[in-house]
Design an enzyme around this catalytic site. Structure first.
Site, mmCIF file in Angstrom:
data_model
loop_
_atom_site.group_PDB
_atom_site.id
_atom_site.type_symbol
_atom_site.label_atom_id
_atom_site.label_comp_id
_atom_site.label_asym_id
_atom_site.label_seq_id
_atom_site.Cartn_x
_atom_site.Cartn_y
_atom_site.Cartn_z
ATOM 1 N N PHE B 159 31.019 49.373 47.482
ATOM 2 C CA PHE B 159 32.360 50.084 45.962
ATOM 3 C C PHE B 159 30.489 49.506 45.707
ATOM 4 O O PHE B 159 29.846 49.086 45.629
ATOM 5 C CB PHE B 159 32.691 48.283 45.028
ATOM 6 C CG PHE B 159 33.474 48.544 44.038
ATOM 7 C CD1 PHE B 159 34.692 49.284 43.883
ATOM 8 C CD2 PHE B 159 33.073 48.266 42.782
ATOM 9 C CE1 PHE B 159 35.042 49.858 42.356
ATOM 10 C CE2 PHE B 159 33.421 48.686 41.476
ATOM 11 C CZ PHE B 159 34.617 49.104 41.737
ATOM 12 N N ASP B 228 30.508 40.104 48.529
ATOM 13 C CA ASP B 228 30.902 41.200 47.998
ATOM 14 C C ASP B 228 32.011 40.702 48.083
ATOM 15 O O ASP B 228 32.467 40.980 49.572
ATOM 16 C CB ASP B 228 30.682 42.969 48.121
ATOM 17 C CG ASP B 228 31.561 42.486 46.761
ATOM 18 O OD1 ASP B 228 32.131 41.833 46.417
ATOM 19 O OD2 ASP B 228 31.252 43.874 46.068
ATOM 20 N N TYR B 253 40.206 38.909 39.276
ATOM 21 C CA TYR B 253 41.331 39.395 38.946
ATOM 22 C C TYR B 253 41.411 39.725 40.122
ATOM 23 O O TYR B 253 42.877 40.830 39.736
ATOM 24 C CB TYR B 253 40.960 39.639 37.693
ATOM 25 C CG TYR B 253 39.067 40.736 37.973
ATOM 26 C CD1 TYR B 253 39.914 42.332 38.594
ATOM 27 C CD2 TYR B 253 38.647 41.156 37.148
ATOM 28 C CE1 TYR B 253 38.867 43.453 38.821
ATOM 29 C CE2 TYR B 253 37.352 41.738 37.285
ATOM 30 C CZ TYR B 253 37.661 42.585 38.250
ATOM 31 O OH TYR B 253 36.527 43.940 38.284
ATOM 32 N N LYS B 254 41.309 39.807 40.886
ATOM 33 C CA LYS B 254 42.381 39.926 41.918
ATOM 34 C C LYS B 254 43.603 38.902 42.787
ATOM 35 O O LYS B 254 44.016 39.356 42.244
ATOM 36 C CB LYS B 254 41.535 41.593 42.856
ATOM 37 C CG LYS B 254 40.409 42.223 42.451
ATOM 38 C CD LYS B 254 39.309 43.100 43.769
ATOM 39 C CE LYS B 254 39.438 43.744 42.752
ATOM 40 N NZ LYS B 254 39.133 44.905 42.218
ATOM 41 N N ARG B 402 46.027 53.512 47.794
ATOM 42 C CA ARG B 402 46.210 52.002 48.038
ATOM 43 C C ARG B 402 46.673 51.346 48.356
ATOM 44 O O ARG B 402 47.452 51.078 46.642
ATOM 45 C CB ARG B 402 44.674 51.407 47.543
ATOM 46 C CG ARG B 402 43.391 50.803 48.014
ATOM 47 C CD ARG B 402 42.382 50.640 47.310
ATOM 48 N NE ARG B 402 42.413 50.116 45.882
ATOM 49 C CZ ARG B 402 41.954 49.734 45.153
ATOM 50 N NH1 ARG B 402 40.294 49.325 46.118
ATOM 51 N NH2 ARG B 402 42.323 49.147 44.063
#
Lengths: 432, 432
Positions: B159, B228, B253-254, B402
């Site tokens: 990312f 990560d 937050y995922k 996705r």
């Protein structure tokens, strides 16, 4: 165990009479009532969750310079953000609810209160993280003009985090740090100075420093300025654009009432933005953040000061909290702030026996922020007793009582009661 | 204007029948129902604000890998934090409501889900800011052992923010950055390598990398690892302690459902903590933060990873959100995750005409995270149409659809419907 009251904090007799036991002329409650009646900001108090000034069970809150009181509009707005924007719209809220652009939008609202035209302030990250961005950014700017500049000046009385972060920024950029009293920074700046990091208002003493004057002197020396506005933002007119300040960092949870740990703000003067080279180039500051480009291309404008995904709930609570400033003139705020601190000092003189406290906040208006700090023997225990009696200030080691005056919700009646109870505590308690 | 549908996105006919128009064997709805009935996590869905799987007006939310759904307990807790803790107790909440220690307390709760014993994880700041702390910290550790190490390896498919931040960390510490595919990092590490920054699960493809194996190889080369975990935290067992990982950063937050921009977490392995030398030594990481010491003395333990005042509202929303994990075994979560993605792939095979999509997520379980990514012509417009029809995934340029599967609230019925609607969209739309 208290080190002032070795046998434990004693029980104090409740305050019963209309007059302080210190004697002297009549109390100042009537004058406070008259000042409140004439206060052009008196209606703003209703926008906050604070106790009524006359309520004997209520709390006088003079710690808004540490954590501002809750504006009434926050709870409803935050509930809607959680239930509607997060709960129902979910990912769509990044665009449809304006989450993505909130740091700049909120930044501009704070910017107005700092004397900054739109497009120069961004909200997000803590004060410490923003100080890091600003100091490294300022060093790089100064060196681009003069590569030999390798000194970072830091206000010797700074709130400590600024000094720690400045030292880290200096270490990472090959600079040295020199601590200098804020009043001497202008003179101390020389050909090796890259940047000076100065507090606009000293957190401990409440002393207000000369932002335009020091900025001008730094510029004359070829150096940059980073101003820490934590104790001036929302308390007085800052005039960033007018002063020529390069960088500034503002806390939003003190006089701006944004809530506990509300995101700080970073100001980067417009003409410096194209050359601002952030040490924290996260994807939120990319020119095309959803392009997922492996190469970093910084965005233009205040957005360049962003890093990662902003903490939206805290940020939008701040946004809601800022509604209390709509239509408020900082000049009126400043006038009331000085009236409050002047009146508090008069009340202290009236109610507190001579010699029990010593004011460390400068008396000249041009050197005073929006707080009054009193040195006092046993300050920690005195403050604990004040809090027990419904007067909330705070204590800064080793011996300072700090009283912050937030002009939007602090009344003159609050001010009079605080000094009166302080007089009672230092008179009746076995304070050394 | 769409570049796939030059005349604008066409109106699609609503899906009317029980069978996809692609024909083939009967639909898999009955199988989905049976799988849901046997799901040991099926009751967890009730803890979230999500639409019922059978509701034709409802939304199938498969974007929990971008922003997790709202746990029902958050709104009430946050209202109490605002109205009671901030509104009434105000400054007292730093101690009385446990605000001051919340970063470590919440960190430990996340740590359990990452396979980390207490005292090693702290919550606060964004993922990007934590990557900065970790990469600089890792470089300093590696150099303390071998001063010549001056190379930072970065997962080439990372990312982007990780790459940008790693480049900044490298620049400030005099290192160079080399991008290497995650699968080659172990082999690429050499005597000049200080640290490798690797994604546990690739955000785009959903590929799961071998955390223990790569960590072991890096250690054998004398280098440190920064993992990560943004796309694995809460989706599968991470096993940080067991793997010997040095540093890790997790997004909350995922799959952890902490709310938009919820604070990230930093893991620093216990035995490295005394030598962790943070580039962001803010006052919250000081051994005596209220001593106001001008000299920095770092705190012991996970606290050393803190910087400034945490954004309490966002942090305590995360704390409330984590309640949904109480008693949940990550092994059960992983088993359901793989069942969901396996089932989705079968449904896609059944409903989507051959050749219209290509799965870029690895099929072997040991290489698959909790998402399925499908390459698809006109992916941006296909996703827009899916969203219009109540199936929310997301689109990553240039051509990836996705779909994230959050095992706590995603049902097999959701999964079947998503694939069915996808089949309908790519069949009826003029997708090139």
């Amino acid at each position: 165990m208290s080190d002032v009251f070795p046998g434990g904090v004693p029980e104090f007799a409740p305050w019963a009479g209309p007059e302080p036991e210190t004697g002297g002329p009549p109390c100042l409650a009537a004058e406070a009532a008259a000042l409140d009646a004439a206060d052009p900001l008196r209606d703003r108090r209703e926008a906050f969750v604070v106790d009524a000034p006359g309520d004997p069970e209520g709390v006088v809150y003079l710690d808004g310079n540490s954590l501002g009181a809750l504006p009434r509009g926050v709870a409803g707005r935050l509930a809607a953000v959680v239930e509607e924007e997060w709960g129902r719209l979910r990912i769509r809220s990044w665009t449809e609810s304006g989450w993505w652009t909130a740091p700049e939008r909120v930044g501009d609202r704070v910017g107005r209160l700092l004397g900054a035209a739109p497009g120069q302030v961004v909200a997000g990250d803590s004060t410490s993280v923003n100080v890091f961005k600003a100091v490294v950014g300022a060093v790089r700017l100064a060196r681009a003009a003069a590569p030999g500049r390798d000194e970072v000046l830091v206000d010797a009385a700074t709130f400590p985090t600024d000094g720690y972060i400045a030292a880290s920024a200096a270490r990472l950029t090959g600079c040295t740090v020199r601590a200098v009293p804020a009043t001497d920074v202008a003179e101390a700046a020389g050909p090796r100075t890259a940047v000076a990091l100065v507090n606009h208002v000293d957190y401990r003493t409440g002393r207000l420093h000369d932002l335009p004057g020091i900025t001008g002197a730094l510029h004359a020396a070829g150096a940059r300025t980073v101003w820490d506005l934590c104790h001036s933002a929302g308390a007085l007119p800052v005039g960033l654009d007018a002063s020529g300040a390069d960088f500034a960092v503002a806390c939003t949870y003190k006089y701006l009432n944004g809530g506990p740990g509300a995101p700080a703000c970073l100001y980067v003067r417009r003409e410096l933005q194209p050359r601002f080279d952030s040490p924290l180039p996260g994807w939120n500051s990319h020119a095309d953040p959803f392009g997922m480009d492996p190469a970093y291309t910084p965005a233009d404008g205040a957005v360049r000061g962003r890093v990662g995904t902003p903490e939206i709930l805290s940020l939008l609570a701040l946004d809601a909290a800022l509604d209390v400033w709509d239509g408020v003139d900082l000049g009126v705020v400043r006038a009331k702030s000085l009236d409050l601190t002047d009146f508090f000092l008069r009340c202290v003189e009236r109610y507190v026996p001579a010699g029990r406290t010593e004011c460390v906040t400068p008396l000249p208006h041009e050197e005073r922020g929006s707080q009054v700090s009193l040195r006092c023997a046993g300050a920690g225990d005195v403050m604990a007793e004040l809090v027990r009696r419904g007067v909330v200030g705070d204590f800064r080691r080793p011996d300072v009582l700090r009283f912050g005056f937030a002009p939007l919700y602090t009344s003159f009646a609050d001010t009079e009661r605080a000094a009166r109870v302080l007089g009672e505590v230092v008179t009746s308690g076995p304070v050394r």
